[in-house]
Design a protein around this motif. Sequence first.
Motif, PDB file in Angstrom:
ATOM      1  N   HIS A 127      46.246   9.602   7.328  1.00 44.30           N
ATOM      2  CA  HIS A 127      46.215   9.836   5.890  1.00 44.30           C
ATOM      3  C   HIS A 127      47.387  10.636   5.339  1.00 44.30           C
ATOM      4  CE1 HIS A 127      42.093   8.307   5.885  1.00 44.30           C
ATOM      5  NE2 HIS A 127      41.822   9.129   6.894  1.00 44.30           N
ATOM      6  N   PHE A 128      48.042  11.447   6.137  1.00 45.89           N
ATOM      7  CA  PHE A 128      49.043  12.352   5.580  1.00 45.89           C
ATOM      8  C   PHE A 128      50.452  12.125   6.104  1.00 45.89           C
ATOM      9  CE2 PHE A 128      45.037  14.682   5.116  1.00 45.89           C
ATOM     10  CZ  PHE A 128      45.100  15.046   3.780  1.00 45.89           C
ATOM     11  N   SER A 129      50.601  11.626   7.287  1.00 48.47           N
ATOM     12  CA  SER A 129      51.936  11.432   7.860  1.00 48.47           C
ATOM     13  C   SER A 129      51.923  10.151   8.674  1.00 48.47           C
ATOM     14  CB  SER A 129      52.318  12.635   8.744  1.00 48.47           C
ATOM     15  OG  SER A 129      53.609  12.453   9.289  1.00 48.47           O
ATOM     16  N   PHE A 141      36.889  13.993   9.942  1.00 50.94           N
ATOM     17  CA  PHE A 141      36.963  15.228   9.165  1.00 50.94           C
ATOM     18  C   PHE A 141      35.703  16.062   9.359  1.00 50.94           C
ATOM     19  CE2 PHE A 141      36.023  17.684   5.361  1.00 50.94           C
ATOM     20  CZ  PHE A 141      37.202  18.375   5.166  1.00 50.94           C
ATOM     21  N   TYR A 142      34.546  15.425   9.233  1.00 56.35           N
ATOM     22  CA  TYR A 142      33.276  16.153   9.367  1.00 56.35           C
ATOM     23  C   TYR A 142      33.163  16.801  10.741  1.00 56.35           C
ATOM     24  CZ  TYR A 142      28.241  17.021   9.348  1.00 56.35           C
ATOM     25  OH  TYR A 142      27.004  17.617   9.425  1.00 56.35           O
ATOM     26  N   TRP A 158      37.420  20.660   2.033  1.00 56.45           N
ATOM     27  CA  TRP A 158      36.006  20.320   1.817  1.00 56.45           C
ATOM     28  C   TRP A 158      35.528  20.818   0.450  1.00 56.45           C
ATOM     29  CZ3 TRP A 158      31.811  23.612   1.112  1.00 56.45           C
ATOM     30  CH2 TRP A 158      30.556  23.005   1.143  1.00 56.45           C
ATOM     31  N   SER A 159      35.921  22.027   0.068  1.00 59.97           N
ATOM     32  CA  SER A 159      35.497  22.564  -1.226  1.00 59.97           C
ATOM     33  C   SER A 159      36.109  21.761  -2.376  1.00 59.97           C
ATOM     34  CB  SER A 159      35.893  24.040  -1.341  1.00 59.97           C
ATOM     35  OG  SER A 159      37.297  24.194  -1.238  1.00 59.97           O
ATOM     36  N   THR A 160      37.328  21.259  -2.192  1.00 64.06           N
ATOM     37  CA  THR A 160      37.948  20.426  -3.220  1.00 64.06           C
ATOM     38  C   THR A 160      37.182  19.120  -3.390  1.00 64.06           C
ATOM     39  OG1 THR A 160      40.125  21.355  -2.685  1.00 64.06           O
ATOM     40  CG2 THR A 160      40.084  19.316  -3.944  1.00 64.06           C
ATOM     41  N   GLY A 195      38.572  12.012  -1.401  1.00 66.33           N
ATOM     42  CA  GLY A 195      37.138  11.918  -1.176  1.00 66.33           C
ATOM     43  C   GLY A 195      36.800  11.069   0.043  1.00 66.33           C
ATOM     44  N   ASP A 196      37.567   9.996   0.233  1.00 66.79           N
ATOM     45  CA  ASP A 196      37.329   9.144   1.404  1.00 66.79           C
ATOM     46  C   ASP A 196      37.639   9.887   2.702  1.00 66.79           C
ATOM     47  OD1 ASP A 196      36.594   7.099  -0.279  1.00 66.79           O
ATOM     48  OD2 ASP A 196      38.594   6.184  -0.315  1.00 66.79           O
ATOM     49  N   ILE A 197      38.677  10.729   2.665  1.00 64.43           N
ATOM     50  CA  ILE A 197      39.016  11.508   3.868  1.00 64.43           C
ATOM     51  C   ILE A 197      37.877  12.459   4.209  1.00 64.43           C
ATOM     52  CG2 ILE A 197      40.591  13.246   4.812  1.00 64.43           C
ATOM     53  CD1 ILE A 197      42.802  12.022   3.105  1.00 64.43           C
TER      54      ILE A 197
END
Length: 261
Positions: free
Chosen positions: A43-45, A191-192, A139-141, A183-185
């Motif tokens: 997702h990021f790199s 992630f969880y 997670w808070s975001t 949100g999908d991440i």
Amino acid sequence: KSVWCGVPYASLVATILCFSGVALFCGCGHVALTGTVTILETHFSKVASDHAMLTDVIQLMQYVIYGIASFFFLYGIILLAEGFYTTSAVKELHSEFKTTICGRCISGMFVFLTYILGVAWLGVFGFSAVPVFLFYNMWSTCATMRSPMANLTNIDSICVDVRQYGIIPWNATPGKACGSTLGDICNTSEFYLSYHLYIVACAGAGATVIALIHFLMILSANWAYLKDASQMHAYQDIKMKEERELQDITSRSKECLNSYT
């Protein structure tokens, strides 16, 4: 006499706590690091060369985890054996060794080494809280975006940029996730699982710090006990010599008195 009188319960509890903490930290930390690499690559790199250094660092950390687990398994066994050795039951079998300089030096060495390891694990505990903080921010975001009380008109303006944490370079693509992508991440199993494993690993590091503090108190008490035992033996030796000298003087006085009479 009961066989349980010589069991060092304090050392046994500290050993169990140390093994549990190290096992949680090493096991959960290893799996969480693997999940982190998967999240970053997906997702990021997406360019392998952008996070090649990070991948090498994470692999090195995983090898370090193997070494930590092996070392503390051996060290915990040694400290437990030292606890057994200092109990009253074992003291009756090896009382002479505990009064030597070698025995006191070994106990003092364990005190010093455990203190150094305790300070090092305080640093490990603080370091293990960093990924928990990063994952918590993400997670808070995501929770804010899903909250009906937020009343957001444009969720695409809410982003998480991992480049600002120095995890990946600024030229990494895409480097950030916004809106529905973010949100999908947060809904992925990687992630969880990684988030909760980092929490458990941090708790394991904290348990290890507590165990080392416990060991430090036990070893300090044992060292003081050995020092007192050594002084007591020295006092008994001096007392026995004085009693022998007094007996010799008394016997000589009687012999001289008998010779005069």
